[in-house]
Design an enzyme around this catalytic site. Structure first.
Site, PDB file in Angstrom:
ATOM      1  N   ASN A  32      38.978 -14.115 -85.805  1.00 20.64           N
ATOM      2  CA  ASN A  32      39.422 -13.234 -86.818  1.00 20.64           C
ATOM      3  C   ASN A  32      40.026 -13.543 -88.297  1.00 20.64           C
ATOM      4  O   ASN A  32      41.322 -13.924 -88.338  1.00 20.64           O
ATOM      5  CB  ASN A  32      40.391 -12.106 -86.815  1.00 20.64           C
ATOM      6  CG  ASN A  32      40.839 -10.899 -87.605  1.00 20.64           C
ATOM      7  OD1 ASN A  32      40.049 -10.952 -88.577  1.00 20.64           O
ATOM      8  ND2 ASN A  32      41.729 -10.040 -87.020  1.00 20.64           N
ATOM      9  N   LYS A  90      41.859  -7.097 -78.715  1.00 25.01           N
ATOM     10  CA  LYS A  90      42.576  -6.414 -79.778  1.00 25.01           C
ATOM     11  C   LYS A  90      43.218  -7.831 -80.496  1.00 25.01           C
ATOM     12  O   LYS A  90      43.369  -8.410 -79.532  1.00 25.01           O
ATOM     13  CB  LYS A  90      43.898  -5.356 -79.514  1.00 25.01           C
ATOM     14  CG  LYS A  90      44.841  -5.150 -81.164  1.00 25.01           C
ATOM     15  CD  LYS A  90      45.909  -4.153 -79.992  1.00 25.01           C
ATOM     16  CE  LYS A  90      46.892  -4.191 -81.170  1.00 25.01           C
ATOM     17  NZ  LYS A  90      46.443  -2.900 -81.987  1.00 25.01           N
ATOM     18  N   GLY A 103      47.877  -4.068 -89.644  1.00 27.53           N
ATOM     19  CA  GLY A 103      48.772  -5.242 -89.801  1.00 27.53           C
ATOM     20  C   GLY A 103      48.673  -6.361 -89.034  1.00 27.53           C
ATOM     21  O   GLY A 103      49.967  -6.821 -88.625  1.00 27.53           O
ATOM     22  N   CYS A 157      42.386 -11.854 -91.863  1.00 26.53           N
ATOM     23  CA  CYS A 157      43.497 -12.368 -92.714  1.00 26.53           C
ATOM     24  C   CYS A 157      43.991 -12.903 -92.815  1.00 26.53           C
ATOM     25  O   CYS A 157      43.463 -13.370 -93.957  1.00 26.53           O
ATOM     26  CB  CYS A 157      44.189 -12.502 -91.045  1.00 26.53           C
ATOM     27  SG  CYS A 157      43.499 -13.444 -89.728  1.00 26.53           S
ATOM     28  N   LYS A 215      34.838 -14.645 -86.503  1.00 21.15           N
ATOM     29  CA  LYS A 215      34.494 -12.901 -87.120  1.00 21.15           C
ATOM     30  C   LYS A 215      34.308 -13.157 -89.243  1.00 21.15           C
ATOM     31  O   LYS A 215      36.205 -13.625 -89.590  1.00 21.15           O
ATOM     32  CB  LYS A 215      34.976 -12.402 -86.738  1.00 21.15           C
ATOM     33  CG  LYS A 215      35.167  -9.931 -87.698  1.00 21.15           C
ATOM     34  CD  LYS A 215      35.722  -9.419 -86.692  1.00 21.15           C
ATOM     35  CE  LYS A 215      35.841  -7.522 -86.727  1.00 21.15           C
ATOM     36  NZ  LYS A 215      36.605  -7.413 -86.006  1.00 21.15           N
TER      37      LYS A 215
HETATM   38  C1  LIG Z   1      42.315   0.857 -86.563  1.00 24.24           C
HETATM   39  C2  LIG Z   1      41.608  -0.193 -86.665  1.00 24.24           C
HETATM   40  C3  LIG Z   1      42.059  -1.544 -86.129  1.00 24.24           C
HETATM   41  C4  LIG Z   1      41.104  -2.595 -86.749  1.00 24.24           C
HETATM   42  N1  LIG Z   1      41.539  -3.334 -85.952  1.00 24.24           N
HETATM   43  C5  LIG Z   1      41.460  -5.178 -85.527  1.00 24.24           C
HETATM   44  C6  LIG Z   1      41.623  -6.265 -85.103  1.00 24.24           C
HETATM   45  O1  LIG Z   1      42.772  -6.443 -84.601  1.00 24.24           O
HETATM   46  N2  LIG Z   1      41.204  -7.329 -85.256  1.00 24.24           N
HETATM   47  C7  LIG Z   1      39.928  -7.344 -85.770  1.00 24.24           C
HETATM   48  O2  LIG Z   1      39.754  -8.572 -85.872  1.00 24.24           O
HETATM   49  N3  LIG Z   1      39.458  -6.445 -86.227  1.00 24.24           N
HETATM   50  C8  LIG Z   1      39.863  -5.442 -86.814  1.00 24.24           C
HETATM   51  N4  LIG Z   1      39.169  -4.113 -86.472  1.00 24.24           N
HETATM   52  C9  LIG Z   1      38.377  -3.978 -87.524  1.00 24.24           C
HETATM   53  C10 LIG Z   1      36.879  -3.423 -86.640  1.00 24.24           C
HETATM   54  O3  LIG Z   1      37.019  -4.579 -85.653  1.00 24.24           O
HETATM   55  C11 LIG Z   1      35.935  -3.145 -86.993  1.00 24.24           C
HETATM   56  O4  LIG Z   1      35.178  -4.816 -87.906  1.00 24.24           O
HETATM   57  C12 LIG Z   1      35.917  -2.722 -88.461  1.00 24.24           C
HETATM   58  O5  LIG Z   1      36.209  -1.575 -88.099  1.00 24.24           O
HETATM   59  C13 LIG Z   1      34.236  -2.528 -88.567  1.00 24.24           C
HETATM   60  O6  LIG Z   1      33.842  -1.458 -87.876  1.00 24.24           O
HETATM   61  P1  LIG Z   1      34.071  -0.125 -87.444  1.00 24.24           P
HETATM   62  O7  LIG Z   1      33.132   0.570 -89.095  1.00 24.24           O
HETATM   63  O8  LIG Z   1      32.844   0.286 -86.738  1.00 24.24           O
HETATM   64  O9  LIG Z   1      34.892   0.863 -87.357  1.00 24.24           O
HETATM   65  C14 LIG Z   1      40.307  -3.027 -86.708  1.00 24.24           C
HETATM   66  C15 LIG Z   1      39.845  -1.457 -86.800  1.00 24.24           C
HETATM   67  C16 LIG Z   1      40.429   0.088 -87.054  1.00 24.24           C
HETATM   68  C17 LIG Z   1      39.784   1.043 -87.560  1.00 24.24           C
END
Ligand SMILES: Cc1cc2nc3c(=O)[nH]c(=O)nc-3n(C[C@H](O)[C@H](O)[C@H](O)COP(=O)(O)O)c2cc1C
Length: 302
Positions: A128, A46, A73, A131, A164
């Site tokens: 990341n 995370k 967030g 943001c 990313k």
């Molecule tokens: C609930 C949730 C929380 C996420 N938190 C982060 C995060 O903290 N940092 C980040 O770089 N991406 C975060 N993401 C994005 C995922 O890492 C990923 O890039 C995105 O969901 C696309 O992949 P997926 O379709 O396999 O979920 C989050 C996604 C979800 C669904």
């Protein structure tokens, strides 16, 4: 014939190209009992920030057709507490640990990575960059800040640096190239896609922040296009991410040019998907008589 699914990535040989996506696998320790961790290539944690964050108000998750919206967030315990309480148990999982880092200005990123520099067992840092910055546009859209963060972090980081990127930009290949030119060792493509949903009974948006990030199977073709376009332009490896739910999706991303993939929403719903994907890859390669999974990378035929 037994297919080899190991991949070379940032100087290491990963057990498979299947990684967990940031934010969907907690800090790793909460879900590790549900997954055969040794099959995974790496865990991406995370996102952590310099100071703890409460995240956005509820509601911050909504289901949509073939996917979900979130506006978490960046809720997290802050890098110091993360390093004291979570990192050691992550290291015990015997799988490379990639720590995801964010901030709203260049110094935030730099100071967070400086703290992480004391923990030698970290495999890599994922920045990341999706943001908001202090001006509230996203960092990927702020060329100067984007370049400064990657360049400065790369200068001080003891670990390889993965950028990313957000798909919310004009030209994802150009942005990936820019990340490479500023020192990134790899890119992750992509983060979530901007989207919204409205409750037709209350007339209110389903997320407290109105807009959120869309993920899950519905984004896969868009994320795949991003990987394909970037792969034409950059030399550094790509982690494909977006809507991957199984081995066949993984193969598509690798053919488009990804060296590995990270799985988010699908593993959030069912962590077993991670192991099923690894096993599915072995079956796919055996059925196609392909010896090494790396033979798939970038091999889409145009
Ligand atoms: C609930 C949730 C929380 C996420 N938190 C982060 C995060 O903290 N940092 C980040 O770089 N991406 C975060 N993401 C994005 C995922 O890492 C990923 O890039 C995105 O969901 C696309 O992949 P997926 O379709 O396999 O979920 C989050 C996604 C979800 C669904």
């Amino acid at each position: 014939m037994k297919a080899d699914i190991r991949v070379n990535f940032l100087g290491a040989k990963l057990n498979s190209p299947v990684l967990t996506a940031s934010g969907t696998f907690g800090y790793g320790d909460e879900v590790c009992d549900l997954v055969e961790m040794s099959q995974l290539g790496a865990v991406i944690t995370k996102t952590v920030t310099l100071e703890p964050r409460q995240g956005n108000p509820q509601p911050r998750i909504a289901e949509v057709a073939s996917g979900m919206l979130n506006t978490i967030g960046l809720q997290n315990i802050g890098v110091r507490k993360f390093a004291e309480t979570k990192l050691q148990s992550l290291f015990k999982l015997k799988v490379p640990v990639i720590v995801s880092v964010a901030g709203s200005c260049a110094d935030d990123y730099l100071n967070t990575v400086k703290i992480l520099n004391s923990y030698n067992k970290i495999f890599a840092i994922e920045l990341n960059l999706s943001c908001p910055n202090l001006k509230k546009t996203i960092i990927c859209q702020d060329k100067e800040l984007f370049e400064t963060i990657i360049k400065n972090v790369k200068k001080i980081s003891k670990f390889p640096v993965i950028a990313k990127l957000s798909p919310q930009v004009q030209d994802i290949a150009e942005l990936s190239f820019n990340a490479q030119q500023n020192g990134a060792d790899a890119v992750t493509l992509t983060n979530t896609f901007p989207a919204m949903a409205i409750n037709i009974n209350t007339f209110k948006p389903k997320l407290s922040t109105v807009r959120g990030g869309m993920s899950g199977p519905c984004v896969k073709p868009m994320a795949l296009r991003c990987v394909f376009e970037a792969a034409q332009k950059i030399k550094i490896p790509i982690i494909g991410c977006g809507g991957i739910t199984n081995a066949y999706d993984t193969v598509e991303f690798m053919l488009a040019g990804a060296s590995c993939v990270s799985i988010g929403t699908a593993a959030l719903v069912e962590p077993k998907v991670l192991n099923d994907t690894v096993n599915g890859l072995k079956n796919y390669l055996n059925s196609k008589k392909i010896k090494n999974i790396t033979d798939l990378i970038g091999k889409v035929q145009l």
